[in-house]
Design a protein around this motif. Sequence first.
Motif, PDB file in Angstrom:
ATOM      1  N   ASP A 180       0.858  -1.184   0.000  1.00  0.00           N
ATOM      2  CA  ASP A 180       0.000   0.000   0.000  1.00  0.00           C
ATOM      3  C   ASP A 180       0.891   1.230   0.000  1.00  0.00           C
ATOM      4  OD1 ASP A 180      -1.875   1.991   0.350  1.00  0.00           O
ATOM      5  OD2 ASP A 180      -3.062   0.838   1.786  1.00  0.00           O
ATOM      6  N   LEU A 181       0.936   1.922  -1.115  1.00  0.00           N
ATOM      7  CA  LEU A 181       1.816   3.084  -1.266  1.00  0.00           C
ATOM      8  C   LEU A 181       1.334   4.292  -0.477  1.00  0.00           C
ATOM      9  CD1 LEU A 181       2.456   2.795  -5.113  1.00  0.00           C
ATOM     10  CD2 LEU A 181       3.859   1.897  -3.246  1.00  0.00           C
ATOM     11  N   ARG A 182       0.141   4.199   0.092  1.00  0.00           N
ATOM     12  CA  ARG A 182      -0.396   5.298   0.893  1.00  0.00           C
ATOM     13  C   ARG A 182       0.146   5.296   2.312  1.00  0.00           C
ATOM     14  NH1 ARG A 182      -6.450   3.526  -0.514  1.00  0.00           N
ATOM     15  NH2 ARG A 182      -5.447   1.582   0.158  1.00  0.00           N
ATOM     16  N   ARG A 183       0.864   4.222   2.690  1.00  0.00           N
ATOM     17  CA  ARG A 183       1.359   4.082   4.062  1.00  0.00           C
ATOM     18  C   ARG A 183       2.835   3.689   4.052  1.00  0.00           C
ATOM     19  NH1 ARG A 183      -3.387   1.215   4.405  1.00  0.00           N
ATOM     20  NH2 ARG A 183      -2.343  -0.767   4.827  1.00  0.00           N
ATOM     21  N   PRO A 184       3.511   3.871   5.182  1.00  0.00           N
ATOM     22  CA  PRO A 184       4.948   3.554   5.232  1.00  0.00           C
ATOM     23  C   PRO A 184       5.217   2.074   4.971  1.00  0.00           C
ATOM     24  CG  PRO A 184       4.303   4.928   7.092  1.00  0.00           C
ATOM     25  CD  PRO A 184       3.034   4.487   6.443  1.00  0.00           C
ATOM     26  N   PHE A 185       6.359   1.809   4.372  1.00  0.00           N
ATOM     27  CA  PHE A 185       6.828   0.438   4.166  1.00  0.00           C
ATOM     28  C   PHE A 185       8.325   0.474   3.918  1.00  0.00           C
ATOM     29  CE2 PHE A 185       6.125   1.857  -0.179  1.00  0.00           C
ATOM     30  CZ  PHE A 185       7.219   1.337  -0.860  1.00  0.00           C
ATOM     31  N   SER A 186       8.950  -0.692   3.987  1.00  0.00           N
ATOM     32  CA  SER A 186      10.359  -0.810   3.590  1.00  0.00           C
ATOM     33  C   SER A 186      10.527  -2.081   2.784  1.00  0.00           C
ATOM     34  CB  SER A 186      11.284  -0.836   4.816  1.00  0.00           C
ATOM     35  OG  SER A 186      11.083  -2.010   5.573  1.00  0.00           O
ATOM     36  N   LEU A 187      11.399  -2.004   1.791  1.00  0.00           N
ATOM     37  CA  LEU A 187      11.727  -3.146   0.947  1.00  0.00           C
ATOM     38  C   LEU A 187      13.243  -3.227   0.854  1.00  0.00           C
ATOM     39  CD1 LEU A 187      10.608  -5.412  -0.903  1.00  0.00           C
ATOM     40  CD2 LEU A 187      10.776  -3.789  -2.801  1.00  0.00           C
ATOM     41  N   ASP A 188      13.797  -4.239   1.506  1.00  0.00           N
ATOM     42  CA  ASP A 188      15.245  -4.378   1.618  1.00  0.00           C
ATOM     43  C   ASP A 188      15.722  -5.443   0.637  1.00  0.00           C
ATOM     44  OD1 ASP A 188      17.821  -4.224   2.411  1.00  0.00           O
ATOM     45  OD2 ASP A 188      17.494  -4.848   4.492  1.00  0.00           O
ATOM     46  N   GLU A 189      16.272  -4.996  -0.496  1.00  0.00           N
ATOM     47  CA  GLU A 189      16.797  -5.911  -1.517  1.00  0.00           C
ATOM     48  C   GLU A 189      18.237  -6.251  -1.163  1.00  0.00           C
ATOM     49  OE1 GLU A 189      15.179  -7.304  -3.848  1.00  0.00           O
ATOM     50  OE2 GLU A 189      13.349  -6.111  -4.140  1.00  0.00           O
ATOM     51  N   ARG A 190      18.487  -7.530  -0.849  1.00  0.00           N
ATOM     52  CA  ARG A 190      19.750  -7.930  -0.253  1.00  0.00           C
ATOM     53  C   ARG A 190      20.822  -8.316  -1.264  1.00  0.00           C
ATOM     54  NH1 ARG A 190      16.796 -11.676   4.378  1.00  0.00           N
ATOM     55  NH2 ARG A 190      15.898  -9.931   5.556  1.00  0.00           N
ATOM     56  N   GLU A 191      20.452  -8.405  -2.510  1.00  0.00           N
ATOM     57  CA  GLU A 191      21.401  -8.723  -3.576  1.00  0.00           C
ATOM     58  C   GLU A 191      20.890  -8.068  -4.849  1.00  0.00           C
ATOM     59  OE1 GLU A 191      21.039 -13.081  -4.276  1.00  0.00           O
ATOM     60  OE2 GLU A 191      19.401 -12.869  -2.832  1.00  0.00           O
ATOM     61  N   ARG A 192      21.670  -8.169  -5.912  1.00  0.00           N
ATOM     62  CA  ARG A 192      21.183  -7.571  -7.157  1.00  0.00           C
ATOM     63  C   ARG A 192      19.851  -8.226  -7.508  1.00  0.00           C
ATOM     64  NH1 ARG A 192      22.587  -3.999 -10.776  1.00  0.00           N
ATOM     65  NH2 ARG A 192      21.673  -4.169 -12.869  1.00  0.00           N
ATOM     66  N   PHE A 193      18.902  -7.408  -7.944  1.00  0.00           N
ATOM     67  CA  PHE A 193      17.540  -7.896  -8.072  1.00  0.00           C
ATOM     68  C   PHE A 193      16.868  -7.375  -9.329  1.00  0.00           C
ATOM     69  CE2 PHE A 193      17.211  -3.738  -6.189  1.00  0.00           C
ATOM     70  CZ  PHE A 193      16.045  -3.197  -6.706  1.00  0.00           C
ATOM     71  N   ARG A 194      15.767  -8.031  -9.662  1.00  0.00           N
ATOM     72  CA  ARG A 194      14.840  -7.509 -10.668  1.00  0.00           C
ATOM     73  C   ARG A 194      13.441  -7.619 -10.089  1.00  0.00           C
ATOM     74  NH1 ARG A 194      16.047 -10.080 -15.461  1.00  0.00           N
ATOM     75  NH2 ARG A 194      14.434 -11.691 -15.252  1.00  0.00           N
ATOM     76  N   LEU A 195      12.717  -6.496 -10.148  1.00  0.00           N
ATOM     77  CA  LEU A 195      11.404  -6.389  -9.529  1.00  0.00           C
ATOM     78  C   LEU A 195      10.410  -5.859 -10.558  1.00  0.00           C
ATOM     79  CD1 LEU A 195      10.244  -6.655  -6.551  1.00  0.00           C
ATOM     80  CD2 LEU A 195      10.485  -4.167  -6.419  1.00  0.00           C
ATOM     81  N   ARG A 196       9.277  -6.556 -10.676  1.00  0.00           N
ATOM     82  CA  ARG A 196       8.184  -6.057 -11.518  1.00  0.00           C
ATOM     83  C   ARG A 196       7.116  -5.472 -10.585  1.00  0.00           C
ATOM     84  NH1 ARG A 196      10.876  -6.587 -16.402  1.00  0.00           N
ATOM     85  NH2 ARG A 196      11.360  -8.789 -16.823  1.00  0.00           N
ATOM     86  N   VAL A 197       6.603  -4.319 -10.941  1.00  0.00           N
ATOM     87  CA  VAL A 197       5.646  -3.632 -10.075  1.00  0.00           C
ATOM     88  C   VAL A 197       4.434  -3.207 -10.900  1.00  0.00           C
ATOM     89  CG1 VAL A 197       5.260  -1.730  -8.481  1.00  0.00           C
ATOM     90  CG2 VAL A 197       7.531  -2.777  -8.642  1.00  0.00           C
ATOM     91  N   LEU A 198       3.256  -3.566 -10.418  1.00  0.00           N
ATOM     92  CA  LEU A 198       2.003  -3.113 -11.012  1.00  0.00           C
ATOM     93  C   LEU A 198       1.414  -2.054 -10.084  1.00  0.00           C
ATOM     94  CD1 LEU A 198       0.057  -3.918 -13.456  1.00  0.00           C
ATOM     95  CD2 LEU A 198      -1.294  -5.072 -11.698  1.00  0.00           C
ATOM     96  N   ARG A 199       1.344  -0.821 -10.553  1.00  0.00           N
ATOM     97  CA  ARG A 199       0.844   0.304  -9.745  1.00  0.00           C
ATOM     98  C   ARG A 199      -0.582   0.636 -10.160  1.00  0.00           C
ATOM     99  NH1 ARG A 199       0.242   5.866  -9.158  1.00  0.00           N
ATOM    100  NH2 ARG A 199       1.310   6.829  -7.385  1.00  0.00           N
ATOM    101  N   VAL A 200      -1.533   0.543  -9.212  1.00  0.00           N
ATOM    102  CA  VAL A 200      -2.954   0.749  -9.494  1.00  0.00           C
ATOM    103  C   VAL A 200      -3.462   1.918  -8.653  1.00  0.00           C
ATOM    104  CG1 VAL A 200      -5.247  -0.289  -9.480  1.00  0.00           C
ATOM    105  CG2 VAL A 200      -3.236  -1.715  -9.954  1.00  0.00           C
TER     106      VAL A 200
END
Length: 323
Positions: free
Chosen positions: A107-127
């Motif tokens: 939920d982008l309306r509230r705080p969060f953290s995303l800790d990527e621990r190595e090289r990564f690829r992330l797909r994101v669907l924003r609605v």
Amino acid sequence: MHPDPARDAGTGHLAAWQREVGLRLAAVKAGRRQDGPFEASLTGVPLGYVRLLSLEADPVRLSRTPGLVESAPARAVAVVLQEHGHAALTQDGRSTVLEPGQAAVVDLRRPFSLDERERFRLRVLRVPDHALDVPAHSVRGVTGRALSPRDGVPALLVPLLARLAVTAGRIPPSVADALGGNTTDLLATLVHDASDPDDDDHAGAARDRLVRSVLRHIDRHLGDPDLGPESIAAAHRISVRYLHRLFEDEAVTVSRLVQRRRVEECAKELARRGSVSATVSAVSSRWGFHSPAHFSRAFKALYGHPPGRWRGAAPATTGTVRP
């Protein structure tokens, strides 16, 4: 349709990449997890009102702090698919580890953290949240959890997201619009399925309060000729689609309800003994009707005869209304 590449997001440009993430997803703070050059990329493709992003970078911690939530609001919800690398996601008091192939709702309306621990690829669907039409407390019930791509709605949504990330740039705009709507419906279904019965009870009470608020708003603004679903939805900060959903169980559409209440108030005024000096046209205009002809048709449909006859024959009450 062509991908929209990030600007200045190459080697060593952590600040530039962070800005792009903020513009396309939500304002975040990016903290490096290793020394040396920082390599990253970000591309985005629109699917109607939905945005599909691909993020690839060296290890980094993305955090959306309470301060950023307040200073840079993001009225949207996202599904993140961890394709490569491992990440720790924390939101709403819950934490989970995302392994390759797993997804999560953020939920982008509230705080969060995303800790990527190595090289990564992330797909994101924003609605956008107005398109999702799901109460915030229901979204809260599914955040901070890894979604298995083998069960339920995630078994449909996760593979679709992975496939779209590869093919979206070649999809015609008309098809992309439809896919954006389909993925939004899947996300809404996922959130609904994940909510518990207590959440449903809370949602029912919140719905009833909102319906009562809408009814009060209609009564207060009957004289406004522009009163309608669009203005009512805007006043309550909900979408028109959600407004119509609220009244699915009320056996009347919002537009019909507004018209009926206007006719009822006109009937009351015309029935008063002291209203003989006011013309039917003046009364109908005072209660929001654009034309006397429209008012006459609406009145006859509700009461069975034209307003002029009603004023001449009606007692001080409005009498019987047709069901």
